[in-house]
Design an enzyme around this catalytic site. Sequence first.
Site, mmCIF file in Angstrom:
data_model
loop_
_atom_site.group_PDB
_atom_site.id
_atom_site.type_symbol
_atom_site.label_atom_id
_atom_site.label_comp_id
_atom_site.label_asym_id
_atom_site.label_seq_id
_atom_site.Cartn_x
_atom_site.Cartn_y
_atom_site.Cartn_z
ATOM 1 N N GLY A 153 0.778 -1.228 0.000
ATOM 2 C CA GLY A 153 0.000 0.000 0.000
ATOM 3 C C GLY A 153 0.810 1.278 0.000
ATOM 4 N N TRP A 166 2.502 2.768 -2.450
ATOM 5 C CA TRP A 166 2.224 3.633 -3.601
ATOM 6 C C TRP A 166 0.886 4.335 -3.425
ATOM 7 C CZ3 TRP A 166 4.026 1.716 -9.058
ATOM 8 C CH2 TRP A 166 5.402 1.430 -9.019
ATOM 9 N N ASP A 224 -4.526 -6.101 -5.879
ATOM 10 C CA ASP A 224 -3.394 -6.983 -5.578
ATOM 11 C C ASP A 224 -3.881 -8.397 -5.293
ATOM 12 O OD1 ASP A 224 -0.264 -6.386 -4.836
ATOM 13 O OD2 ASP A 224 -1.009 -8.190 -3.853
ATOM 14 N N ASP A 273 -6.385 -11.656 -8.518
ATOM 15 C CA ASP A 273 -5.255 -12.109 -9.321
ATOM 16 C C ASP A 273 -5.426 -11.505 -10.710
ATOM 17 O OD1 ASP A 273 -3.320 -13.373 -10.804
ATOM 18 O OD2 ASP A 273 -3.885 -15.408 -10.228
ATOM 19 N N ASP A 307 3.416 -2.209 -9.983
ATOM 20 C CA ASP A 307 4.580 -2.681 -9.237
ATOM 21 C C ASP A 307 4.478 -4.197 -9.085
ATOM 22 O OD1 ASP A 307 6.992 -2.288 -7.910
ATOM 23 O OD2 ASP A 307 6.057 -2.096 -5.948
ATOM 24 N N LYS A 363 7.273 -1.394 -13.171
ATOM 25 C CA LYS A 363 8.570 -1.950 -12.791
ATOM 26 C C LYS A 363 8.949 -3.075 -13.747
ATOM 27 C CE LYS A 363 8.767 -4.611 -9.126
ATOM 28 N NZ LYS A 363 8.761 -4.950 -7.690
#
Length: 236
Positions: free
Chosen positions: A83, A85, A111, A127, A151, A191
């Site tokens: 959490g 970000w 997430d 997912d 991320d 990322k």
Amino acid sequence: MAKKEKKSSGRGLRDLTVKVKTARGRKMSSTLWLQRQLNDPYVSRANAEGMRGRAAYKILELDDKFRFLVPGARVVDLGCAPGGWLQVAVPRINALGDKSGKKVGTLLGVDLQEVEAVAGAEVHQLDFMEDDADQKVKDWLGGKADVVMSDMAASASGHKQTDHLRIMALCEAAAYFAFDVLDEGGTFVAKVLAGGAEGDLQKLLKQKFTKVVNVKPPASRSDSSEKFVVATGFRG
């Protein structure tokens, strides 16, 4: 004569190096990880500022440079656990509406893991790689986004090339989702791991955005192969 006080380096809150002894039953790799954590200025800063991990400063530094988290922005955070970000984005997009005269932003986090609530953000456990996951996120979003940031990372296998391919698959899934939901002029941040396969993603992003750059923010450890791709000016 009084002893001269040692000045801080400015990058962190810790001046002295902490060494950790290897305890019985603890692997050397675990000892080295613990020692690195204790001496990491970003970890110290996160603890002092109530942030959920040092990763928060990666998106903070990226936004300081590219300015995509602006008041009123509609933002999707893929792979948002734990959490950090979200914590950075909430005040910057004015998600709580506490900045008088500024537009109020919308923040949606997703997430695989359960994430503790963050005031100003809507968080869902999902997912993202399962069938129809992207449609669920679009339904929750209820419209277009200005920013899609990811991320997401797969569990490490210990095999560098395998880990690289896994994270690139997540990046590509996030990118195609971004193509579908971003408004014209939007931004995509993700990322990636250096390893070769990211070239195809770069080519794809350059077709869809006016500018694509690779950045390694100061908060990203120098010994890590991670970097971030920032694509701005979505063509629509």
